[in-house]
Design an enzyme around this catalytic site. Structure first.
Site, mmCIF file in Angstrom:
data_model
loop_
_atom_site.group_PDB
_atom_site.id
_atom_site.type_symbol
_atom_site.label_atom_id
_atom_site.label_comp_id
_atom_site.label_asym_id
_atom_site.label_seq_id
_atom_site.Cartn_x
_atom_site.Cartn_y
_atom_site.Cartn_z
ATOM 1 N N GLU A 176 -6.014 -8.263 -33.901
ATOM 2 C CA GLU A 176 -6.731 -7.070 -34.373
ATOM 3 C C GLU A 176 -5.997 -5.779 -34.010
ATOM 4 O O GLU A 176 -6.241 -5.190 -32.965
ATOM 5 C CB GLU A 176 -8.158 -7.015 -33.791
ATOM 6 C CG GLU A 176 -8.945 -5.814 -34.311
ATOM 7 C CD GLU A 176 -10.333 -5.663 -33.705
ATOM 8 O OE1 GLU A 176 -11.118 -4.866 -34.238
ATOM 9 O OE2 GLU A 176 -10.628 -6.331 -32.692
ATOM 10 N N LYS A 213 -7.653 -9.178 -38.128
ATOM 11 C CA LYS A 213 -8.799 -8.273 -38.254
ATOM 12 C C LYS A 213 -8.243 -6.861 -38.399
ATOM 13 O O LYS A 213 -7.526 -6.382 -37.518
ATOM 14 C CB LYS A 213 -9.734 -8.389 -37.047
ATOM 15 C CG LYS A 213 -10.978 -7.495 -37.176
ATOM 16 C CD LYS A 213 -12.061 -7.881 -36.186
ATOM 17 C CE LYS A 213 -13.249 -6.938 -36.285
ATOM 18 N NZ LYS A 213 -14.414 -7.372 -35.503
#
EC number: 4.1.2.13
Length: 295
Positions: A176, A213
């Site tokens: 992420e 992400k």
């Protein structure tokens, strides 16, 4: 690795719920939920209250595998129980929802326009415990604020280095590298980030699979190449501070990108709601995020 869970995350229709606010963001999460800081004293009480909030969300009939593929947990949540089962087991066995664990220790100070992750000193031990608790995958967050090539390269290098350690433990990492939605160079950051991620993906070995992400990109479908990459299980998007409505509208513009929302999922929930009101509010959020994720 659980193959049925892998297939669900890779091919299922729905989104991933992020229930992983940690120590620093917990008071804010509780305040938004209608539990002010002066109503509890000390960390223990605070974490008890946030577990009650998460339990209420997870046990709600609206928290349904028809719409929700997986849920990201905070470490404390993994070690606590819901109706006599460890949280991950409750999710998997009672709900058919795949459990993930947030493993990062927060962000380092800003340097070169980015915030790397603080060192995760006990990662091996955490991954061992995650396997014991039947966790499927992990999540770790860095933040990009400026279109600084050196900084963005450092973020992605660190993410994939830690990601490989997670893969070696038999778990699927969610990488992420968040781009700050308020960055004046957001679009340029995203172009640089995509190139760096692709470089790393192309160098992954045969059984090395990752999830990504990302912040919903300024340019629609910018990440299509990542979504279609053979090494990528799934690409999910964070709400990043956008309201649910704005996040959902932006998400709809990106084919194949699904939600992994935290605040946008829980923004209309309140501790003072009756179960009927709470479940209705959660159901509305879940269905709206689901529709945006499958469009």
């Amino acid at each position: 690795m659980n193959q049925a869970q892998f297939d669900k995350i890779k091919n299922g229709k729905g989104f991933i719920a992020a229930l992983d606010q940690s120590g620093g963001s917990t008071p804010k999460a509780l305040a938004l939920y209608g539990v002010p800081e002066d109503s509890y004293s000390g960390e223990d009480e605070m974490f008890d209250l946030v577990h009650q909030m998460r339990t209420r969300i997870i046990t709600s009939p609206a928290f349904d595998s028809k719409y929700i593929l997986g849920a990201i947990l905070f470490e404390q949540t993994m070690d606590r129980k819901i109706e006599g089962l460890y949280t991950a087991d409750y999710l998997a066995e009672k709900k058919g929802i795949v459990p993930f664990l947030k493993v990062d220790k927060g962000l380092a100070e800003e340097s070169n326009g980015v915030q790397l992750m603080k060192p995760i000193t006990d990662l091996d031990e955490t991954l061992r415990r995650a396997n014991e608790r039947h966790i499927f995958g992990t999540k770790m967050r860095s933040v990009i604020k400026e279109a600084n090539e050196e900084g963005i390269k450092a973020v992605v290098d660190q993410q994939f280095e830690v990601g490989k350690q997670i893969i070696a433990a038999g778990l699927v990492p969610i990488i992420e590298p968040e781009v700050d939605i308020n960055s004046p160079e957001k679009e340029k950051c995203e172009e640089l980030l995509k190139a760096e991620i692709l470089r790393h993906l192309d160098n992954l070995g045969e059984n090395e699979d990752v999830m990504l992400k990302v912040t919903i990109p300024t340019k629609a479908n910018l990440y299509k190449e990542l979504i279609d990459h053979p090494k990528v299980v799934r690409v999910v998007a964070l709400s990043g501070g956008y309201s649910t409505d704005v996040a959902n509208e932006k998400l709809k513009e990106n084919n194949g990108l699904i939600a992994s929302f935290s605040r946008a999922l829980s923004q209309d929930l309140n501790a003072n709601q009756t179960d009927e009101e709470f479940n209705a509010a959660l159901e509305n959020a879940v269905k709206d995020i689901y529709e945006a994720s499958i469009s």
